[in-house]
Write an enzyme that holds these catalytic residues in place. Structure first.
Site, short mmCIF file in Angstrom:
data_model
loop_
_atom_site.label_atom_id
_atom_site.label_comp_id
_atom_site.label_asym_id
_atom_site.label_seq_id
_atom_site.Cartn_x
_atom_site.Cartn_y
_atom_site.Cartn_z
N CYS A 119 -2.26 -7.79 -4.16
CA CYS A 119 -2.95 -6.99 -3.15
C CYS A 119 -3.19 -5.55 -3.56
O CYS A 119 -3.95 -4.82 -2.91
CB CYS A 119 -2.16 -7.04 -1.84
SG CYS A 119 -1.85 -8.73 -1.27
N HIS A 243 -4.04 -1.29 2.12
CA HIS A 243 -4.18 -2.74 2.09
C HIS A 243 -3.98 -3.28 3.50
O HIS A 243 -3.04 -2.90 4.21
CB HIS A 243 -3.16 -3.33 1.12
CG HIS A 243 -2.98 -4.81 1.27
ND1 HIS A 243 -4.05 -5.69 1.33
CD2 HIS A 243 -1.86 -5.57 1.39
CE1 HIS A 243 -3.59 -6.92 1.47
NE2 HIS A 243 -2.27 -6.87 1.51
N ASN A 273 -5.95 -10.72 6.13
CA ASN A 273 -5.42 -10.18 4.88
C ASN A 273 -6.14 -10.85 3.72
O ASN A 273 -5.94 -12.03 3.46
CB ASN A 273 -3.91 -10.45 4.82
CG ASN A 273 -3.26 -9.94 3.54
OD1 ASN A 273 -3.91 -9.75 2.52
ND2 ASN A 273 -1.95 -9.75 3.58
#
Length: 317
Positions: A119, A243, A273
């Site tokens: 990520c 993020h 996500n």
């Protein structure tokens, strides 16, 4: 040998994004696993997410996002001499996604490689692009974060299937008379790498509580250090784009920054996500909505499996 001086700095020229057309709501997931819209929103803040078609690949999404960024930059394909794709979900490790994406976009003979920092991948890749331009090894760089997490999710596991999604975001980086991408602050905590991993090489697993504690207690100093290295005070920030892991994590880190005037990216609510795609996807969508006018000062923060993290300041083109 090329003796031309390296540019003084690098800047982002444009952004682009792509999301699959299929929308999966919390109510949709509640029909197949023991969950509810209230449960999901209260724990991670997500209302809906996008899931790619079965035959849609990481490269397909990267091409779509990269093509939009390239068009918005005003450059031609032949102006790009380096392509970097951040991804941790490409099914086939060979060949890399970057070379395939470059060819499909008509970019001939560029440097091309993938980055897997999970990520944090886009932030890592953006820093590499910044260094390449600043050091004179590239003129213009196409940087893409693209993920198809749906390929690696156990759709009977409510702890993961409600969180992750698919998509891509991209940026074009080029030479600048001034440095408009700040120094990166990055690192890793490999002793905790088992907290997010592929279980049996098939399904993504994460130890949610451990990850939550790590992100909410250890990462805000990283963000503050990136501001310090860029010479930017928290009160000068236009926006904070971390993020998009979990809305509670995002808001906890934002509170500790001491930048109450900054817009906080909450793209996770409708995008889920999307790992390395989440930061550029959020940036592109915020620019598209007019939330980040040209010249805005933005702090980005990526973090995820590894455990890896990276933060940097950039200015919006």
């Amino acid at each position: 040998m090329n003796t031309a001086p390296a540019p003084a700095g690098a800047r982002v020229l444009a952004f682009g994004e792509y999301q699959p057309s299929k929308v999966v709501t919390n109510d949709d997931l509640a029909r197949t696993v023991d969950t509810s819209d209230e449960w999901i929103q209260s724990r991670v803040g997500i209302k809906e997410r996008r899931i790619a078609a079965e035959d849609e690949t990481v490269a397909d999404m990267a091409v779509a996002a990269g093509g939009k960024a390239l068009a918005a930059s005003g450059l031609a394909a032949e102006d790009i001499d380096l392509v970097i794709v951040a991804t941790c979900t490409q099914r086939d490790q060979i060949p890399n996604a970057a070379a395939t994406v470059a060819a499909r976009l008509g970019i001939t003979s560029p440097g091309a490689f993938d980055v897997n920092a999970a990520c944090a991948g886009f932030c890592y890749a953006l820093s590499l692009a910044n260094d390449a331009v600043h050091g004179g090894s590239a003129r213009n760089v196409l940087v893409i974060g693209a993920e198809k997490l749906s390929d690696w999710i156990d759709w009977t596991d409510r702890s993961t299937c409600v969180i992750f999604a698919d998509g891509a975001g991209a940026a074009v980086v080029g030479a600048s008379a001034t440095a408009e991408i700040g120094p990166v602050v990055w690192g890793s905590s490999g002793d905790r790498a088992d907290k997010i991993h592929l279980r049996d090489h098939a399904y993504l697993y994460q130890e949610g509580q451990t990850v939550f504690r790590w992100t909410t207690t250890e990462l805000y100093p990283v963000a503050l250090k990136a501001l310090e290295r860029a010479g930017v005070r928290p009160e000068e920030l236009t926006a904070f784009v971390p993020h998009q892991a979990n809305l509670r994590i995002i808001e906890a880190i934002a509170r500790k920054l001491g930048a109450p005037q900054a817009i906080i990216a909450r793209d996770i609510v409708t995008a889920g996500n999307t790992s390395s795609a989440s930061v550029p996807l959020a940036l592109s969508r915020m620019v598209g909505r007019g939330e980040l006018p040209s010249g805005s000062t933005v702090l980005t923060l990526g973090f995820g499996a590894g455990l890896t993290y990276a933060a940097q300041v950039l200015r919006i083109p």
